[in-house]
Scaffold this active site. Structure first.
Site, short mmCIF file in Angstrom:
data_model
loop_
_atom_site.label_atom_id
_atom_site.label_comp_id
_atom_site.label_asym_id
_atom_site.label_seq_id
_atom_site.Cartn_x
_atom_site.Cartn_y
_atom_site.Cartn_z
N LYS A 62 79.37 -92.41 -44.03
CA LYS A 62 78.62 -91.62 -43.05
C LYS A 62 79.32 -90.31 -42.71
O LYS A 62 78.68 -89.37 -42.27
CB LYS A 62 78.36 -92.45 -41.79
CG LYS A 62 77.38 -93.58 -42.06
CD LYS A 62 77.04 -94.37 -40.81
CE LYS A 62 75.95 -95.38 -41.09
NZ LYS A 62 76.44 -96.53 -41.92
C1 LIG Z 1 75.65 -97.22 -42.80
C2 LIG Z 1 76.33 -97.96 -43.90
C3 LIG Z 1 75.62 -98.51 -44.99
C4 LIG Z 1 74.10 -98.43 -45.09
O1 LIG Z 1 73.63 -97.14 -45.37
P1 LIG Z 1 72.08 -96.78 -45.10
O2 LIG Z 1 72.00 -95.32 -45.29
O3 LIG Z 1 71.82 -97.21 -43.69
O4 LIG Z 1 71.28 -97.54 -46.09
C5 LIG Z 1 76.32 -99.13 -45.99
N1 LIG Z 1 77.66 -99.27 -45.93
C6 LIG Z 1 78.38 -98.78 -44.90
C7 LIG Z 1 79.86 -98.99 -44.88
C8 LIG Z 1 77.75 -98.10 -43.86
O5 LIG Z 1 78.48 -97.63 -42.83
#
Ligand SMILES: *Cc1c(COP(=O)(O)O)cnc(C)c1O
Length: 451
Positions: A109
């Site tokens: 993120k």
């Molecule tokens: C947020 C997150 C995901 C999922 O991603 P999306 O965009 O919500 O599908 C997967 N792995 C980690 C470590 C995350 O923080």
């Protein structure tokens, strides 16, 4: 480039307005009016490093910010990553892994939120405006959002989390950030309580307006856009069209891959890998979209039933028919279930991976290749092993294993996952307010602290 709403009842917006708006006023999600094509320029893009590629792609989506300013935002956003090219492609046996966790909070993120934080600050400054961001987190998103806006002028951020119910490491990643514009709120309640509080506060329109309240959730178009960069980057480094296997929760990450594919990057398939919260895996198998109870798993950032970004995919799946889309969403809202013909253009494959197979994948990949995966990445690795796809395959690694030491130790029988940035948090000064799960108390706190 203008941005339109999936629900078709919002006047098209320019990029900067689309970013500040987040969710469209008609309740839909914003999308570019057309998807720019790179088909004629793949060769010239191929040699670019991550930042240069981001700078080349952004002006195709943004025509109300000068290219030189976009370029500076890219440099600032990706200055604090601990590998030279922001992301890193490594091999792990038969598959490759694209590590997206080299940012400040060690999760993917950061790639979007480091960019979004600076973009917000830039837009607000030009408009002489301010923003108070309010969020609720059960872990990963809160720390990445805080890291994205800490110290940014014109922005305060308030993050609620359920006191005592998130991992200590994730709590420390938030509470040890002592910039004056960061406010952590440990709420006496559950994550659901935090979300309910958040909805209630946003529903008080007078309060929302008075404090210029906004969100940084995954429906913001800039988050999708910044994620397109790494699909472009990795696909251009592969000799043949590549498939990506994506650990999926809110469908934001994999949807960025879909945009990259539609732009003309050499992408074969997108594999949607879910944990036991398998509503999306079932949809791609059958066309049936049915809400279930949220199950708590070892990949908590993917413990999501209703994926907010899925509506963006529906827009394309329904050829832009906003009436059909609204009918689908209304059915789903009313009964928890809706149906469509199964997508059959070959772009997506999907599968759900349970906890046992996730932990087994961590062990198996480590034994065979020495690679240590976090439980989210492991969902992707397990899905990839099932697929036996003919194309080159890249699994997206979404978090550093040291963020989830308990699951990694359980899978490997030993604690092998550490990271100096996380170790350094222990013992550091913390700042956070403990508050009851009461909207009036949270509002009074925001009122007192917001600048
Ligand atoms: C947020 C997150 C995901 C999922 O991603 P999306 O965009 O919500 O599908 C997967 N792995 C980690 C470590 C995350 O923080």
């Amino acid at each position: 480039m203008r941005y339109i709403s999936t629900r078709g009842e919002t006047e098209p917006l320019r990029f900067q307005d689309a970013i500040l708006t987040g969710l469209a006023p008609d309740g839909g999600l914003l999308l570019p009016e057309t998807i720019p094509s790179v088909a004629g320029e793949l060769e010239s893009l191929r040699g670019l490093d991550f930042r240069a590629l981001a700078k080349a792609l952004l002006p195709k989506f943004v025509d109300d910010i000068p290219a030189a300013d976009l370029s500076a935002l890219v440099d600032q956003a990706y200055a604090h990553f601990d590998c030279p090219d922001v992301v890193r492609l490594r091999s792990a046996g038969a598959v490759q892994v694209l590590e997206l966790f080299h940012g400040p909070t060690l999760a993917f993120k950061d790639i979007a939120l480091q960019f979004l934080g600076r973009l917000f600050a830039y837009i607000l400054k030009r408009r002489g405006a301010r923003l108070n961001i309010l969020g609720a987190t059960s872990g990963d998103t809160g720390s990445a959002a805080i890291a994205g806006v800490r110290g940014q002028p014109g922005i305060d951020i308030f993050v609620m989390y359920p006191k005592g119910r998130i991992s200590r490491l994730q709590e420390l990643q938030m509470t040890t950030v002592t910039d004056a514009n960061v406010h952590c709120l440990a709420v006496a309640g559950s994550f659901d309580d935090c979300q309910t509080l958040m909805k209630g506060i946003f529903a008080d329109l007078e309060f929302k307006r008075r404090h210029a309240l906004g969100a940084v959730n995954s429906v913001n178009w800039a988050r999708v856009l910044a994620q397109v960069f790494y699909y472009a980057y990795a696909s251009l480094r592969s000799p043949a069209p590549v498939s990506f296997c994506v650990p999926t929760g809110n469908f934001g990450n994999v949807f960025a891959g879909y945009i990259a594919k539609r732009m003309g990057f050499p992408i074969a398939r997108l594999i949607v890998a879910t944990n036991e919260n398998d509503i999306l895996a079932k949809f791609f198998a059958s066309g049936r979209y049915r809400r279930g109870e949220v199950r708590f798993t070892v990949s908590p950032a993917m413990d999501i039933q209703v994926a907010s970004n899925f509506e963006r995919f529906l827009h394309y799946h329904l050829d832009g028919d906003s009436e059909a889309l609204k009918a689908f969403m209304a059915d789903f809202q009313a009964s928890g279930e809706a149906r469509l013909p199964r997508p059959d253009d070959g772009a997506f494959l999907a599968t759900a991976v349970n906890t046992e197979d996730t932990l087994a994948a961590i062990g198996d990949v480590h034994r065979r290749t020495g690679y240590v995966a976090d439980p989210h990445t492991a969902v992707g690795l397990a899905a990839a092993m099932r697929m036996a796809a003919p194309d080159p395959l890249i699994v997206l690694a979404t978090a550093h294993p040291a963020k989830f030491p308990e699951s990694v130790s359980e899978a490997l029988g030993a604690s092998v996952a550490t990271h100096p940035a996380l170790e350094a948090l222990r013992g550091r000064a913390e700042r956070c307010a403990s508050l009851p799960a009461k909207a009036d108390r949270i509002k009074a706190y925001i009122e007192a602290q917001a600048t």
